[in-house]
Structures are given as structure tokens and as C-alpha cells.
Design an enzyme around this catalytic site. Structure first.
Site, PDB file in Angstrom:
ATOM      1  N   ASP A 228      11.149 -15.956 -24.484  1.00 57.50           N
ATOM      2  CA  ASP A 228      10.653 -15.402 -25.740  1.00 57.50           C
ATOM      3  C   ASP A 228      10.066 -16.463 -26.663  1.00 57.50           C
ATOM      4  O   ASP A 228       9.224 -16.173 -27.484  1.00 57.50           O
ATOM      5  CB  ASP A 228      11.765 -14.632 -26.477  1.00 57.50           C
ATOM      6  CG  ASP A 228      13.015 -15.482 -26.697  1.00 57.50           C
ATOM      7  OD1 ASP A 228      12.980 -16.691 -26.411  1.00 57.50           O
ATOM      8  OD2 ASP A 228      14.026 -14.917 -27.149  1.00 57.50           O
TER       9      ASP A 228
ATOM     10  N   ASP B 162       8.866 -21.572 -23.989  1.00 53.93           N
ATOM     11  CA  ASP B 162       9.109 -20.905 -22.702  1.00 53.93           C
ATOM     12  C   ASP B 162       7.801 -20.638 -21.951  1.00 53.93           C
ATOM     13  O   ASP B 162       7.827 -20.318 -20.759  1.00 53.93           O
ATOM     14  CB  ASP B 162       9.832 -19.570 -22.911  1.00 53.93           C
ATOM     15  CG  ASP B 162      11.271 -19.757 -23.346  1.00 53.93           C
ATOM     16  OD1 ASP B 162      11.836 -20.816 -23.052  1.00 53.93           O
ATOM     17  OD2 ASP B 162      11.820 -18.842 -23.999  1.00 53.93           O
TER      18      ASP B 162
ATOM     19  N   GLU C 219     -13.267   3.435   4.585  1.00 57.23           N
ATOM     20  CA  GLU C 219     -14.017   2.692   3.571  1.00 57.23           C
ATOM     21  C   GLU C 219     -13.460   2.900   2.161  1.00 57.23           C
ATOM     22  O   GLU C 219     -13.746   2.139   1.244  1.00 57.23           O
ATOM     23  CB  GLU C 219     -15.500   3.102   3.600  1.00 57.23           C
ATOM     24  CG  GLU C 219     -15.816   4.505   3.106  1.00 57.23           C
ATOM     25  CD  GLU C 219     -15.578   5.575   4.163  1.00 57.23           C
ATOM     26  OE1 GLU C 219     -15.811   6.753   3.856  1.00 57.23           O
ATOM     27  OE2 GLU C 219     -15.165   5.223   5.279  1.00 57.23           O
TER      28      GLU C 219
ATOM     29  N   VAL D  73     -18.548   6.476  10.609  1.00 51.12           N
ATOM     30  CA  VAL D  73     -18.312   6.682   9.172  1.00 51.12           C
ATOM     31  C   VAL D  73     -16.936   7.285   8.931  1.00 51.12           C
ATOM     32  O   VAL D  73     -16.204   6.878   8.019  1.00 51.12           O
ATOM     33  CB  VAL D  73     -19.406   7.587   8.578  1.00 51.12           C
ATOM     34  CG1 VAL D  73     -19.058   7.996   7.160  1.00 51.12           C
ATOM     35  CG2 VAL D  73     -20.747   6.871   8.611  1.00 51.12           C
ATOM     36  N   ALA D  74     -16.574   8.269   9.764  1.00 45.51           N
ATOM     37  CA  ALA D  74     -15.300   8.958   9.551  1.00 45.51           C
ATOM     38  C   ALA D  74     -14.112   8.073   9.905  1.00 45.51           C
ATOM     39  O   ALA D  74     -13.049   8.164   9.288  1.00 45.51           O
ATOM     40  CB  ALA D  74     -15.253  10.233  10.384  1.00 45.51           C
TER      41      ALA D  74
ATOM     42  N   ASP E 163      17.206 -14.849 -19.575  1.00 45.16           N
ATOM     43  CA  ASP E 163      17.941 -15.235 -20.773  1.00 45.16           C
ATOM     44  C   ASP E 163      19.155 -14.321 -20.925  1.00 45.16           C
ATOM     45  O   ASP E 163      19.208 -13.238 -20.341  1.00 45.16           O
ATOM     46  CB  ASP E 163      17.060 -15.073 -22.019  1.00 45.16           C
ATOM     47  CG  ASP E 163      15.974 -16.130 -22.093  1.00 45.16           C
ATOM     48  OD1 ASP E 163      16.235 -17.259 -21.683  1.00 45.16           O
ATOM     49  OD2 ASP E 163      14.873 -15.811 -22.555  1.00 45.16           O
TER      50      ASP E 163
ATOM     51  N   ASP F 252      -9.073  12.732   3.919  1.00 41.00           N
ATOM     52  CA  ASP F 252      -8.923  11.322   3.563  1.00 41.00           C
ATOM     53  C   ASP F 252      -9.005  11.064   2.067  1.00 41.00           C
ATOM     54  O   ASP F 252      -8.937   9.922   1.638  1.00 41.00           O
ATOM     55  CB  ASP F 252     -10.013  10.484   4.251  1.00 41.00           C
ATOM     56  CG  ASP F 252      -9.714  10.276   5.728  1.00 41.00           C
ATOM     57  OD1 ASP F 252      -8.796  10.943   6.221  1.00 41.00           O
ATOM     58  OD2 ASP F 252     -10.399   9.466   6.366  1.00 41.00           O
TER      59      ASP F 252
ATOM     60  N   ASN G 248     -13.181  14.082   7.481  1.00 42.81           N
ATOM     61  CA  ASN G 248     -13.040  12.851   6.710  1.00 42.81           C
ATOM     62  C   ASN G 248     -13.036  13.132   5.217  1.00 42.81           C
ATOM     63  O   ASN G 248     -12.277  12.527   4.449  1.00 42.81           O
ATOM     64  CB  ASN G 248     -14.178  11.891   7.059  1.00 42.81           C
ATOM     65  CG  ASN G 248     -13.966  10.502   6.491  1.00 42.81           C
ATOM     66  OD1 ASN G 248     -12.962   9.861   6.759  1.00 42.81           O
ATOM     67  ND2 ASN G 248     -14.908  10.044   5.686  1.00 42.81           N
TER      68      ASN G 248
END
Length: 941
Positions: free
Chosen positions: A657, A661, A306, A301-302, A348, A767, A763
Site C-alpha cells: 500500500d 512498496d 480463426e 475455412v471451417a 501484508d 463455433d 461452422n
């Protein structure tokens, strides 16, 4: 006030009813529109004018979604295993491990929900900034309102480039054409007329109606809104369509693949660690087995990041909000990736590279050249001839040029509190300003009353208005447009107060005047007129009247370059981005402005639209590699240029514009619409909108896009190196447990370098907030000193992986050395208990990761560069230190996480060992910089 039945009947068959009947049933005065109060009442009754989208996800489902992850399932399984073990062992005391793991699961869910909510709020705020607007009559005044606030009975005011906000019945139209391909599939624009249809007709043939989701391609009109929201024809189509899912970007795909690959690797590593523990240390009782299982689950998990997708969304959202504050509104978060990778910017000229404050400085007629002084829209200045005075003949000609240009005009010039402002086209406004500088012109114009208009189109490159001289005088058609186009329609020339045939010699002389002005970087507009003997007031004015005109003269208009544009172009070139200027102006004018701004050398050439038409795709691709100025081009040429550049491997940004275009903007990798002069259609087609129409804002947005991508690499570098450090600490600690004295540290059997709950704690605190703080990190490296990144380039290259793995290894080694220092035996003799030594290792690893946050801010620059520029990072590190002190020193947390109090010597050792990661990375960066300089020197040679 109409009842609901009347309004429904009016809407059902509006195309078969006279517009006046429709207006009566909907309870609206066509001259004034609805009142604000009535519009508000109808909006409250019918709801917003929006197509039904995906229903909002309830909060409880968002919260529940935080637990729908395989890694969370593993943690919940660990809670169950811990509870079973606690019960089997007699259920003495509280099930501490189960409580701690459950608490961490809940905290992770809170963090995940908060991150997603922040990203969603940012996207919602951007949606409001880019919401479409419509012009309506409310209480007799024109007002711009969000299209979502249109109601049945509103009077729509339509013009070229407008997106039609609702289904509506026309009651006035002039040269009105509407592009309905999005609704009917018909590619050609449909001619619209307010005339009532005699019989039922299919959707594509309802010429007296306009529909939601279509676009005005040409002309003007007014219409009564008959249906809104899901009751519109577009709403009926929406009912049949499922919501489309936007394809993920290459970066999002890479993040997903990294997370998946790491997940597989870490699960394998966790299994290897568990097997290694069992083989090396053995399992003496069920409690040992539970410890090993919890260790494996916690490690998996650590070690798997995720949170990467959620943090990526938050960083993108924060970055895009920062862009919006700098006048660059990015409509979709995924566009940031392309923005930072732009290799070509097609822009332009007018209003983007220049100030869009058009000023007439020259007027050339048959009698010579006149100079107009003064700049901008303040009508202060005078008109002088070549010898300082205007002769009688020249005065008449100049007055006719400025007067005709003012009459063939849709702009307005007004003064508010001493400030002069314009409404409409800046080129047209230049005539209004110049006419006020010549005595007597205004009084002559008052004699003419406007009767009709032939609107300007990009195909015709001219416009005309029909006027009648008061009282009951002759009808006069005044025209202005591109001089070459206008001269083709002229047969006579104004000389003083008389006219003469426009001979080939006089025509050539007029063309030379235009060329001379263009060579001086002036934009040129010709002016002509003719009298019309008889005009039927009820008949529509036909463009066929624009023949046999009398040519009066040409004006030279200057639009001063923006001061900041030259600097922005130089910055773009420094960043390896090529700037291409595309304009409808004369080639000589285009090259002069481009040279002044540093886009090209003065000797460069411009390619015209006519020349582009002669090139096949391969020739066009070759030309786009060399030519950076395109003049006299149409919107269709823009699309061809985008396709040619993209086929050559370029990442293209295109500005625009006008309504025509839109295809080029949609095709470009980053379509950029003008926020001030841009039409609703271009804003819908674009990925980014410039709130200030300024080229420098595009470069600022490119810089910010690169900074955002750098910040993504920062948090990837930080998270992955930290996770590698955790995995290697446990793995090496198990393999070399005897070497560092762990095997002899306790008589209880199984001994591990870190406990499962300690790994989860690391973690949680390292994290989360530090990684998010990197999302708002200011620029550390000079992001504009490097070439554009290719979209196919990996976010994590080989050098970055080398840094991640080596920094992770250093973290593991200093952590294990910290444990060894205070344990009896091992490489270094110590005298503390296992709990104290393990707490030192635990704290050392936390501090190493917090130091690593400063390392991760750059791949090559020193961590001490702009050290204090990110207050959020310092705040997150300070929070991590405080939380670690709490988990070590507070008794109830000591029980939960298996820690013991440390004295000053222990704390000093933790800080010193943790900082080794910083010093190691500084040495690594010095070597990388030296290698980089050597390679640069070799390349230069």
C-alpha cells in the site's frame, strides 16, 4: 479571469516566479482553489489532462479488418469461382452457392466485430475503474478528482504516496521529497522547496516544481498546476516516443501457434481430400471441378478456428469484469493468466489479514499496566488499572500517553448519523478513540496548539509534532513510534508527575513490557516528549530535535483478524498456494497472528529484516522455502523476497500500500495494491487492485483466474474437437464413399457426404455462440483442489489432445452412419434420396457438436454435473437447434443449403446419433476418473 496569454506566461517560467505571481496570473486563490464552475470551464477549453495515445480506429476500418484474413480471402475466391461457373453454365436462376457463401462471410464479419467491440468495452470500463486520482482544493474544500480532470490553476494537495497528476509550482512544502526517476533518471528522491529559483535551471534542479508522472516519496506539499496533458514535461517526452507494444502472454502465443499449425494441417488435409475426390470419383465436367474447389475451400475455412484470438479476448474481458464485481480490479487482461497460476501469496497483515480497526487495549507505564475496554472506533469504554482503579500517578501517566499520542497525530475521528468514522492512519485513530475513554484527557489537549510536524517515514519509524501551550506557553515536542527506536532517543522516564533518569535497569524493564505485549499479539507503539526552549516559527523543524526525549510508556494495540481470512488461507493451502505474511510488526506479534490464521504452526519462527540483511542470495532463497513469516521488514526487503521466490521458480503475488512498496509490486508476477489504503503510486505499479483491502478477495480472484483458464480450455476442447469432426467426416466420407453407398446414390457423377455450404453453416452456428457461452461457464470442477499451473504448461496437454481427436472421430462416424442408414445400399439398407440422407448426416453432425458443448465443460467430470448452471449455454444450444430446423424445413433455405425436409423418424435418428458423442465421452470420463483415483491411491501409499 486570466486571459490565455497570462496563463501561458505563468506556465513558461513558473519556476523562476514567486508562487503568488503564478497564482495571480492563473487566476486562483491559494486558500480556496478554483471553483467547480471555473474548473469545468477550463477543462472544456483545454481538454482532459491526458497524454496523447494512439488515435482511435474508425469504425469502418474495424469492419474492414474483419475481411483481412487469408481464410476470408479463400471464401471470397470461392464466391468468384462459383459466379464464374454459374455464368459459364448459362447463368440460369440465382447463383445460390455464391450468395450463401457471401452471406456467411458477412455474418462472420458481424460476429467478429461484435466480439472485438465487447472486449474493447470491457477494457475501457476497467481503465475507468483504475484511473488515477488527485486531491485538489475546489471552492475551499479538499476533493478527490480524476487526474484527467486537472486544469491549469488547480491547487494540488500532495502527500506521501501520491502520484503527481500535472506539472505544478510549489507554494508550500514540509519535508517533501519527490521521486523523479521516471522523468530525469535520477534514482534518489529530490528534496523540494517552495523557494523561488534565482536563475534558470535544468529539469532535475527545479526544486520548486513538481512534474506529472512523478511520485511523492515523503512529506506533504501544495502546488499550483501550471501545465497539463501534452504541455507537461512528461508530454514532451511522450512526443518523442513511439507507442510500445505489450508482449503477448504464453497463453496468447500458444493460441497463435495452435491456430497456425492447424491452418497448415487443414490446408494439407483439404488438398488431400480434393485429390482423393478426383482420384476416386473422377471429374466429368467443369461443374464437378467447381464443387471440389468449393469443398476444399469450405473445409479449410471451417476447420481452422480463426475465431480463437477474438473469443479468448472476450472470455478474458468477461472474466475480469466478474472479478471487478467481487472487488478485485485486474488492470490488464493478460494478468489473469499469472493470477490463476500463483503459487505464493506474500501479504501484508494490517488491513489485509486483519480488519484494520486498530484498538488500544493496554497501556503500560512506569506505574503498571492499564486495560482499555471497548473495540473499534466507537469511543465507548473505560480505562482500568490492575486492581480495577487507576492510582493518581498511573492516571497521570496513562493520560499523558494517550494525550501525547493524540497530539502527535494526523488522523481524524468523526461521527455521522451515529456511525464513527476515521480519516487517516488507523493506528493513529486508535489514540483518538482511547483518549476519549479516559476522563479529563480531552480538556488537557485543548491547551496545546500545533505548530509544526516531523512526518513519519518508514526509515525513521516515528513521527513528532511540535505544540505550544496556550497562552504563550512552552513549546513541547510529542513523539510516537516503534518502542525500540523511541527508547534509543530517550534519556529520562516519566514517573507520576516527575521524571527520573532512564537507567539501564529501567530501560530493560520498558523493553520487557514491550516484549510481554508483543507476546500477546499486540502491536506496540511507544510515546515520548520533551520541552523545547526556543523555536523560530519561520524555521523548518529538524529531526535532530528528536533526542533526549522523556519516555512515557507503551500502548498495546490489537487489530482483530478478519473472520474470513482464516477460511481464505485454508482455501489457498488446499489449492497448493503458500501464504507468506510480511509485516513491520514485532516478530512475536507476527507469529501469533500468523498462527491464529493458520499460516504457520505456533512454534514457527519469524525472520526479521535485520536477519535478512545478513543473507546472500543463495541463503535467502533457501530461507524463503522454509520461513513464512517476516517481521520488522522494510519495503526494500519485500523486493528481495520477491526476487528470491521468483528465482526459485515460484509465481509470486505481492500486496502493498505504501509508496516504497511499488518496486516490489512491479517486480512481482501479480502486484496487488490496496484500493482503500493504497497510494496512487502503488496502484499504478500493481496489476490488481483490491477495492476492499481484503485477503479473502485475493483468493477469490485466484479462484476466478483458474475458472477463466478452465473456460479457455473448455472452448478450445469444444472448437477443436468439433473442427476435427468436420474434417474427418468429409475425408472418411470421400475415402469410404463406396462402403456407405454414396457412390451409387446418384447418376450425376460427383457425390460428397456434405456440401460446401453445409460445412460453412455448421461452422457458423456451432463455433460462435456455444464457444462464447463457455466463457461465462460457472465452475464445474473444483479448481481449488489442484496444484497451481505453471506458466510453461501447455493449455492443451496430451490427454486433452486424445479427447479432442477421439471425440472428433466419433462425430464423423455417427454422421456417416446417419447417411448410410437412409441411403440404398451401403452397410445398412435404406430407401431415401441422396438429399434426405445427406440432410440427416448434416443435421446429425450439428446435433453432435451441440451435445459436445456439454461434454467440453470438463475433462473428467460428467456432463450431467451442474447441467443447468449455465443458462447462456442452454440458450446457445437452443438457438442452434432452431436454426438447424429452419435450414432443413424452410424452402428458401433448402435451396440455399441443399437440404430436404425430414420426418419424425429422421429427426429422431439425428438426435439419437448425435447423442452418441455424449455417451461416448461419459464412458471415457468414467475411465479417466478411475485411473485418476488409482494413481491417487498409489501416491498416498
Amino acid at each position: 479571469m486570466p486571459n490565455e496569454t497570462d496563463m501561458t506566461r505563468a506556465a513558461d517560467d513558473a519556476f523562476l516566479q514567486d508562487a503568488a505571481i503564478v497564482a495571480a496570473r492563473l487566476g486562483v486563490d491559494l486558500e480556496t482553489g478554483l471553483s467547480d464552475a471555473e474548473a469545468a470551464r477550463r477543462l472544456a477549453a483545454d481538454g482532459p489532462n491526458e497524454l496523447r495515445g494512439t488515435p482511435p480506429v474508425p469504425m469502418w476500418r474495424k469492419v474492414l479488418a474483419q475481411f483481412q484474413d487469408p481464410l476470408i480471402y479463400l471464401l471470397l475466391a470461392a464466391v468468384v469461382v462459383s459466379l464464374v461457373a454459374w455464368f459459364v453454365e448459362g447463368a440460369h436462376g440465382a447463383p445460390v452457392d455464391a450468395i450463401v457463401i457471401a452471406a456467411i462471410v458477412i455474418l462472420n464479419a458481424i460476429l467478429g466485430y461484435t466480439q472485438e467491440a465487447k472486449a474493447a468495452d470491457a477494457v475501457a470500463a476497467l481503465s475507468k475503474m483504475t484511473a488515477a486520482t488527485s486531491t485538489v482544493l475546489r471552492g475551499g474544500e479538499r476533493k478527490s478528482v480524476p487526474s484527467s480532470e486537472l486544469v491549469r490553476g488547480d491547487v494540488l494537495v500532495l502527500g506521501e504516496g501520491d502520484a503527481v497528476g500535472a506539472d505544478a509550482r510549489l507554494f508550500f512544502a514540509s519535508a517533501l521529497r519527490v521521486q523523479e526517476a521516471s522523468l530525469t533518471g535520477e534514482s534518489a528522491a529530490v528534496i523540494k522547496s517552495p523557494a523561488t529559483l534565482a536563475a534558470p535551471a535544468p529539469l532535475g534542479d527545479r526544486t520548486d516544481m513538481v512534474f506529472k508522472g512523478t511520485a511523492v516519496a515523503q512529506g506533504v506539499g501544495r502546488a499550483i498546476v501550471t501545465e497539463v496533458a501534452m504541455a507537461t514535461e512528461m508530454g514532451a517526452i511522450a512526443e518523442m516516443l513511439d507507442a510500445t507494444v505489450e508482449d503477448p502472454t504464453p497463453l496468447q502465443n500458444e493460441i497463435k501457434l495452435i491456430s497456425k499449425a492447424l491452418g497448415i494441417i487443414v490446408v494439407i488435409v483439404a488438398l488431400v481430400v480434393m485429390i482423393t475426390v478426383i482420384l476416386i470419383q473422377g471429374i466429368t465436367d467443369p461443374a464437378d471441378l467447381v464443387v471440389v474447389l468449393l469443398l476444399g475451400v469450405s473445409l479449410a475455412v471451417a476447420a481452422v478456428p480463426e475465431g480463437l484470438p477474438a473469443i479468448l479476448s472476450v472470455i478474458l474481458a468477461i472474466g475480469v469484469q466478474r472479478m471487478a464485481k467481487r472487488n478485485a480490479v485486474v488492470k490488464k487482461l493478460s494478468s489473469v493468466e499469472a493470477l490463476g497460476s500463483a503459487s505464493v501469496i506474500c501479504t501484508d497483515k494490517t488491513g489485509t489479514l486483519t480488519r484494520n480497526e486498530m484498538t488500544i487495549e493496554r497501556v503500560v507505564t512506569a506505574s503498571g499496566q492499564a486495560e482499555v475496554t471497548g473495540v473499534g472506533y466507537r469511543p465507548e469504554g473505560a480505562v482500568y488499572g490492575e486492581d480495577g482503579q487507576l492510582s493518581g500517578a498511573q492516571h497521570f501517566e496513562v493520560q499523558l500517553v494517550l494525550g501525547a499520542g493524540t497530539l502527535a497525530n494526523d488522523a481524524q475521528l468523526t461521527e455521522h448519523d451515529g456511525e464513527w468514522q476515521i480519516q487517516g492512519d488507523p493506528t493513529e485513530a486508535a489514540f483518538l478513540v482511547a483518549a476519549r475513554k479516559l476522563d479529563g484527557t480531552a480538556s488537557r489537549l485543548d491547551r496545546f496548539e500545533r505548530r509544526a510536524e516531523i512526518p513519519f517515514t518508514s526509515e525513521r519509524k516515528m513521527m513528532s509534532t511540535l505544540h505550544q501551550e496556550r497562552p504563550d506557553g512552552a513549546h513541547v515536542l510529542f513523539s510516537k513510534g516503534a518502542p525500540d527506536v523511541l527508547l534509543e532517543r530517550c534519556t529520562r522516564l516519566q514517573v507520576g508527575e516527575t521524571t527520573v533518569p532512564l537507567t539501564d535497569e529501567l530501560r530493560r524493564r520498558a523493553q520487557d513490557d514491550v516484549q510481554a505485549l508483543s507476546a500477546q499479539a499486540f502491536r506496540t507503539l511507544g510515546v515520548a516528549y520533551r520541552t523545547v526552549d526556543a523555536v523560530d516559527p519561520a524555521a523548518e523543524v529538524d529531526p535532530s530535535l528528536e533526542q533526549e526525549l522523556i519516555y512515557v510508556g507503551v500502548v498495546g494495540i490489537i487489530d482483530p483478524p478478519r473472520v474470513e481470512a482464516a477460511d481464505a488461507i485454508a482455501e489457498a493451502h488446499r489449492a497448493g498456494i503458500r501464504v507468506i505474511m510480511i509485516t513491520g510488526d514485532h516478530p512475536a506479534t507476527a507469529v501469533r497472528i500468523a498462527a491464529d490464521l493458520g499460516i504457520v504452526e505456533p512454534s514457527a519462527r519469524a525472520l526479521t529484516g535485520a536477519e535478512l540483511d545478513t543473507l546472500d542470495p543463495e541463503q535467502l532463497r533457501a530461507v524463503t522455502r522454509e520461513v513464512s513469516v517476516y517481521a520488522r521488514v522494510s519495503p526494500e526487503h519485500k523486493l528481495r523476497l520477491v526476487d528470491a521466490l521468483q528465482s526459485d521458480g515460484q509465481i509470486v503475488s505481492m500486496t502493498g500500500d505504501g509508496v516504497n512498496d511499488a518496486p516490489a509490486l512491479k517486480s512481482a508476477d501479480i502486484g496487488v495494491a490496496m484500493g482503500i489504503t493504497g497510494t496512487e503510486v502503488t496502484k499504478e505499479a500493481a496489476r490488481m487492485i483490491l477495492a476492499d483491502d481484503n485477503f479473502a478477495t485475493i483468493i477469490a480472484a485466484v479462484r476466478q483466474g483458474r475458472v477463466i483458464f478452465d473456460n479457455i480450455r473448455k472452448f478450445l476442447r469444444y472448437l477443436l474437437s468439433s473442427n476435427v469432426g468436420e474434417v474427418l467426416t468429409v475425408f472418411l466420407g470421400v475415402v469410404f464413399a463406396g462402403l456407405i453407398g454414396l457412390n451409387d446414390a446418384s447418376n450425376e457423377g460427383l457425390v460428397l457426404p456434405l456440401l460446401a455450404t453445409q460445412i460453412l453453416w455448421i461452422n457458423l452456428i456451432t463455433d460462435s455462440t456455444p464457444a462464447l457461452a463457455m466463457g461465462v461457464d460457472p465452475e464445474v470442477d473444483d479448481v481449488m483442489a489442484r496444484r497451481p499451473r505453471k506458466l510453461t504448461d501447455s493449455a492443451i496437454d496430451g490427454r486433452m489432445w486424445g479427447g479432442i481427436l477421439s471425440v472428433g472421430l466419433v462425430m464423423a462416424l455417427v454422421t456417416l452412419f446417419g447417411i448410410d442408414m437412409f441411403l440404398p445400399g451401403g452397410l445398412v439398407e435404406g430407401s431415401d434420396s441422396l438429399e434426405v440422407a445427406r440432410t440427416v448426416g448434416f443435421t446429425t453432425l450439428v446435433f453432435a457438436q451441440l451435445f459436445n458443448a456439454f461434454n467440453a465443460r470438463s475433462e473428467t467430470s460428467s456432463a450431467f454435473r451442474k447441467l443447468f448452471s449455465n443458462k447462456w449455454l442452454w440458450g446457445s444450444v437452443a438457438l442452434g437447434v432452431l436454426l438447424q430446423i429452419a435450414v432443413v424445413e424452410l424452402p428458401f433455405l433448402q435451396v440455399a443449403f441443399g437440404t430436404a425436409s425430414l420426418d419424425l423418424a429422421h429427426w429422431g435418428a439425428c438426435v439419437a446419433l448425435g447423442s452418441v458423442v455424449l455417451w461416448y465421452d461419459e464412458i471415457r470420463k468414467i475411465i479417466l476418473r478411475a485411473v485418476g483415483r488409482r494413481h491417487s491411491g498409489e501416491s498416498a501409499r
